[in-house]
Design a protein around this motif. Structure first.
Motif, short mmCIF file in Angstrom:
data_model
loop_
_atom_site.label_atom_id
_atom_site.label_comp_id
_atom_site.label_asym_id
_atom_site.label_seq_id
_atom_site.Cartn_x
_atom_site.Cartn_y
_atom_site.Cartn_z
N HIS A 247 10.96 39.01 -42.77
CA HIS A 247 12.25 39.09 -41.91
C HIS A 247 11.98 38.20 -40.57
CE1 HIS A 247 15.73 40.29 -40.39
NE2 HIS A 247 15.28 40.63 -39.35
N ALA A 248 10.66 38.23 -40.04
CA ALA A 248 10.48 37.63 -38.82
C ALA A 248 10.38 35.96 -39.07
CB ALA A 248 9.19 38.26 -38.12
N LEU A 249 9.62 35.93 -40.13
CA LEU A 249 9.24 34.53 -40.49
C LEU A 249 10.75 33.53 -40.91
CD1 LEU A 249 7.53 32.11 -40.92
CD2 LEU A 249 6.83 33.05 -43.28
N PHE A 250 11.61 34.52 -41.60
CA PHE A 250 12.99 33.69 -41.87
C PHE A 250 13.73 33.59 -40.79
CE2 PHE A 250 17.41 34.68 -42.59
CZ PHE A 250 17.79 34.02 -43.56
N ALA A 251 13.81 34.35 -39.81
CA ALA A 251 14.64 34.54 -38.70
C ALA A 251 14.16 33.31 -37.53
CB ALA A 251 14.84 35.58 -37.78
N GLY A 252 12.74 33.27 -37.59
CA GLY A 252 12.01 32.37 -36.71
C GLY A 252 12.48 30.79 -37.28
N THR A 253 12.23 30.70 -38.47
CA THR A 253 12.56 29.52 -38.93
C THR A 253 13.95 29.08 -38.85
OG1 THR A 253 10.89 29.91 -40.87
CG2 THR A 253 12.78 28.06 -41.27
N ARG A 254 15.18 29.80 -39.04
CA ARG A 254 16.48 29.68 -38.81
C ARG A 254 16.79 29.22 -37.47
NH1 ARG A 254 14.83 29.88 -43.80
NH2 ARG A 254 16.33 29.85 -45.45
N VAL A 255 16.14 29.81 -36.36
CA VAL A 255 16.43 29.54 -35.12
C VAL A 255 15.70 28.07 -34.76
CG1 VAL A 255 15.78 30.23 -32.59
CG2 VAL A 255 16.30 31.97 -34.47
N LEU A 256 14.75 27.92 -35.01
CA LEU A 256 14.16 26.50 -34.99
C LEU A 256 15.06 25.38 -35.64
CD1 LEU A 256 11.86 24.89 -33.65
CD2 LEU A 256 10.42 25.11 -35.84
N TYR A 257 15.52 25.73 -36.62
CA TYR A 257 16.44 24.89 -37.57
C TYR A 257 17.73 24.66 -36.64
CZ TYR A 257 20.14 23.24 -40.83
OH TYR A 257 21.13 22.83 -41.39
N GLY A 258 18.26 25.70 -36.09
CA GLY A 258 19.35 25.63 -35.38
C GLY A 258 19.21 24.88 -34.09
N LEU A 259 17.98 25.07 -33.46
CA LEU A 259 17.53 24.07 -32.10
C LEU A 259 17.78 22.64 -32.67
CD1 LEU A 259 14.73 26.29 -30.90
CD2 LEU A 259 16.82 25.60 -29.46
N SER A 260 17.53 22.38 -33.80
CA SER A 260 17.47 20.85 -34.26
C SER A 260 18.51 20.42 -34.66
CB SER A 260 16.42 20.66 -35.25
OG SER A 260 16.66 21.34 -36.36
N VAL A 261 19.61 20.98 -34.83
CA VAL A 261 21.10 20.63 -35.23
C VAL A 261 22.00 20.59 -34.27
CG1 VAL A 261 20.39 20.93 -37.81
CG2 VAL A 261 21.61 22.56 -36.35
N VAL A 262 21.73 21.28 -32.97
CA VAL A 262 22.81 21.34 -31.84
C VAL A 262 22.87 19.88 -31.39
CG1 VAL A 262 22.56 23.78 -31.37
CG2 VAL A 262 21.16 21.96 -30.29
N THR A 263 23.88 19.77 -30.77
CA THR A 263 24.12 18.32 -30.11
C THR A 263 24.15 18.60 -28.65
OG1 THR A 263 24.95 17.43 -31.97
CG2 THR A 263 25.33 16.32 -29.88
N PRO A 264 23.47 18.24 -27.73
CA PRO A 264 22.46 17.36 -27.92
C PRO A 264 21.20 18.16 -28.84
CG PRO A 264 22.33 17.87 -25.71
CD PRO A 264 23.57 18.48 -26.31
N ARG A 265 20.39 17.68 -29.19
CA ARG A 265 19.06 18.30 -29.88
C ARG A 265 18.08 18.99 -28.72
NH1 ARG A 265 18.82 16.91 -35.26
NH2 ARG A 265 19.75 14.92 -35.77
N GLN A 266 17.88 20.13 -29.08
CA GLN A 266 17.02 21.09 -28.40
C GLN A 266 15.68 20.99 -29.01
OE1 GLN A 266 19.08 24.64 -27.33
NE2 GLN A 266 20.60 23.49 -26.08
N ALA A 267 15.25 20.49 -30.18
CA ALA A 267 14.04 20.53 -30.88
C ALA A 267 14.03 19.20 -31.64
CB ALA A 267 14.02 21.73 -31.79
N PRO A 268 12.91 18.73 -31.88
CA PRO A 268 12.90 17.42 -32.76
C PRO A 268 13.67 17.32 -34.03
CG PRO A 268 10.66 17.88 -32.02
CD PRO A 268 11.46 19.10 -31.57
N GLU A 269 14.10 16.13 -34.50
CA GLU A 269 15.11 16.17 -35.63
C GLU A 269 14.43 16.67 -36.76
OE1 GLU A 269 17.85 12.51 -37.83
OE2 GLU A 269 16.44 12.04 -35.99
#
Length: 598
Positions: free
Chosen positions: A356-378
């Motif tokens: 569960h933690a691995l799933f949630a952390g992966t989705r949080v990092l994905y969310g950081l990379s798709v916001v505008t402006p990006r908050q994590a590498p593309e």
């Protein structure tokens, strides 16, 4: 004669002149300060909207209602309940444990209702991190998102350490081997498809629910005399020396952090909103029903643990190990086979919690990379054809190497430190949900939208709930480190309890200063266009300079409340129709029972 430029035409000019402004939910005129506008925020001070790329390679809505509900249960009923209660009992005694878990449980339930309102209205990737960015502050959202990603990544490491502790029930041979096996399995499973993750969680959570039900029945029997000593226990363990409030005030408030660790994960059900089928129906159902099940399981389990297990039980919680009170109760029943079964269930729950933690952390990092402006590498926005953000998965899982530190400092003490880090991070998440909800509700009312338009609304929580969550959780964060300061200062405990607060502040200030806008925007409007807005002369490119300080709180009067609102799709309607057909059909009673249980 020059043609006079209308306000809407000027908006278009502004939009074309500054493409960077297309990121934000509203466009403001550059002369708003000269006009004496009530809001003096410049372009970059508007809410940042989280929008996944419009490609087929994004996340997939592959989680069903039964899976989402069990994910919420599996994320909470796990390591914190099965192992963390042993640490809570040893630190605070049975009364402190029962009261603290009850208080935290109520706070989390209210927090879940606030999250449910936003997640049902805007089922986007990133969940409460995206809501904090959108409705409260982009800089705060940046700091929160990275903090919560770190929380999930550390949770995976914590669960791998817990696996080593559980394994000691059978053998002390190279406990790190089980961590490697679990790590490979979790990464492999999460790299397949979101359905694989959801299905594993469903069945592991079902096993935990059944086991807890058995434990509650067995715990009652053990207490009334069905035990190896054939004696009635009753409230005896509440009256031994040091009980029921072991450690005084310091021991009492210390239990808050372990309770927060145990309840952590409920807020991440909002992260599943971006991959949930028919979120308008399923998210409210999850919020309203799941937590009551969790609370009942926790309260009954903790009451029986406090009655049957003394706070000073040998090896309940020390530097080298932590013993599960659940296993102790099964041993008291006189069956080593049952105790082994219980330990096996705890091991599967550790696997489930890590999953569960691995799933949630992966989705949080994905969310950081798709916001505008990006908050994590593309690179972290890239997904496989099955909708799995593989680069984000690999980075999140890499933090699990922390678990191998147990070889040097002991399983018990490392797990305690990781538990503190995760518990405080969970509390910060709950405060953030309260802040986001406060601004969301304020924007909804200020912009004149009817409350009846909300897809889900917990009416009894209006208007007090956001302030209640923010104030109560903040007090918990400040008080729970009491025992690390008095009567003797413990630097390591203090750091593990308070480290994330200065880190959050530094990240918040750094992002805000890096993103701070220019006092005068880089625009070159025609003089007649400028005069249509203000009598101030037209701006020139040479007037551009950085503002030293600014406030990026989102203005509730202008934040876009329409963007990302969920519109029912054909598959959602088909899902509703199929459900109605089943419930009203020949086997309607059977289907109603199934939906209630599942």
């Amino acid at each position: 004669m020059a043609q006079r430029t209308s306000s809407s035409d000027t908006d278009q000019l502004l939009y074309k002149a500054n493409p960077s402004q297309r990121r934000y939910g509203a466009i403001k005129h550059p002369h708003s300060q000269a006009m004496g506008s009530p809001s003096e925020a410049s372009f970059d001070e508007q809410a940042v909207e989280a929008q996944p790329p419009a490609t087929k390679s994004g996340l997939h809505r592959g989680l069903s209602a039964r899976q989402v509900q069990m994910i919420a249960i599996a994320g909470t009923i796990g390591t914190g309940l099965f192992l963390g209660t042993g640490r809570s009992l040893a630190q605070g005694g049975p009364a402190s444990m029962l009261i603290c878990y009850g208080i935290v449980g109520f706070i989390v339930y209210v927090t879940l209702l606030l999250l449910g309102e936003m997640a049902t209205q805007y089922p986007v990737a990133g969940s409460f991190n995206a809501y904090a960015t959108r409705f409260f502050s982009p800089s705060y959202g940046f700091a929160l998102s990275w903090n919560y990603w770190f929380n999930d990544a550390v949770s995976v490491a914590s669960d791998l350490v817990a696996a080593q502790i559980v394994l000691q029930f059978w053998t002390t041979w190279n406990p790190w081997v089980i961590s490697i096996v679990f790590w490979v399995f979790l990464v492999g499973l999460n790299s397949i498809h979101v359905k694989a993750y959801g299905e594993l969680e469903y069945w592991l959570a079902s096993l935990k629910v059944i086991t807890i039900a058995i434990f509650i029945i067995l715990g009652i029997l053990v207490n009334v005399g069905v035990n190896t000593e054939h004696r009635y226990i009753g409230g005896e363990n509440w009256r031994i020396a040091g009980a029921p409030f072991h450690g005084g005030f310091g021991g009492f408030v210390r239990v808050f952090v372990t309770a927060s660790f145990a309840y952590g994960g409920t807020e991440s059900l909002g992260i599943t909103a971006g991959e949930t089928k028919n979120p308008s129906r399923n998210m409210p159902k999850v919020v309203k029903f799941v937590f009551w099940r969790i609370l009942i399981f926790y309260v009954l389990s903790i009451l029986l643990i406090g009655l049957n297990v003394p706070w000073n039980y040998p090896n309940l919680s020390n530097k080298s190990t932590t013993t599960s009170p659940f296993t102790i109760v099964f041993e008291k029943a006189g069956s080593n086979v049952a105790a082994s079964f219980m330990n096996t269930v705890i091991m599967t729950s550790v696997l489930s919690a890590g999953n569960h933690a691995l799933f949630a952390g992966t989705r949080v990092l994905y969310g950081l990379s798709v916001v505008t402006p990006r908050q994590a590498p593309e690179i972290f926005s890239r997904t496989t054809t099955n909708g799995v953000p593989l680069p984000a998965l690999l980075l999140t899982s890499s933090v699990s190497a922390l678990c191998f530190g147990s070889s040097f400092i002991g399983n018990g003490v490392l797990w305690g430190w990781l538990q503190n880090l995760v518990g405080v991070s969970n509390q910060i998440a709950w405060v953030s949900i309260g802040l986001a909800s406060w601004r969301f509700r304020k924007a909804w009312v200020k912009q004149g939208r009817s409350l009846s338009e909300m897809k889900f609304r917990a009416s009894w929580t209006w208007p007090w709930a956001p302030a209640f969550v923010v104030i109560s959780v903040t007090l918990m964060i400040l008080l729970q480190g009491w025992s690390s300061i008095f009567p003797h200062f413990s630097a390591i405990d203090f750091v593990s309890l308070y480290l994330e607060i200065p880190v959050m502040i530094v990240m918040y200030l750094a992002w805000m200063l890096l993103r701070r806008p220019t006092v005068n925007q880089d625009l070159a409007l025609p003089s007649d266009s400028a005069s249509a807005i203000s009598s101030t002369p037209a701006q020139s490119i040479s007037s551009k300079r950085r503002r030293w300080w600014y406030n990026d709180l989102v203005d509730p009067n202008i934040v876009d409340l329409k963007r990302d609102e969920h519109e029912e799709q054909d598959e959602d309607r088909a899902d509703d129709e199929e459900r109605e057909r089943r419930v009203n059909g020949k086997y309607g009673l059977m289907w109603k029972s199934y939906y209630l249980a599942a």
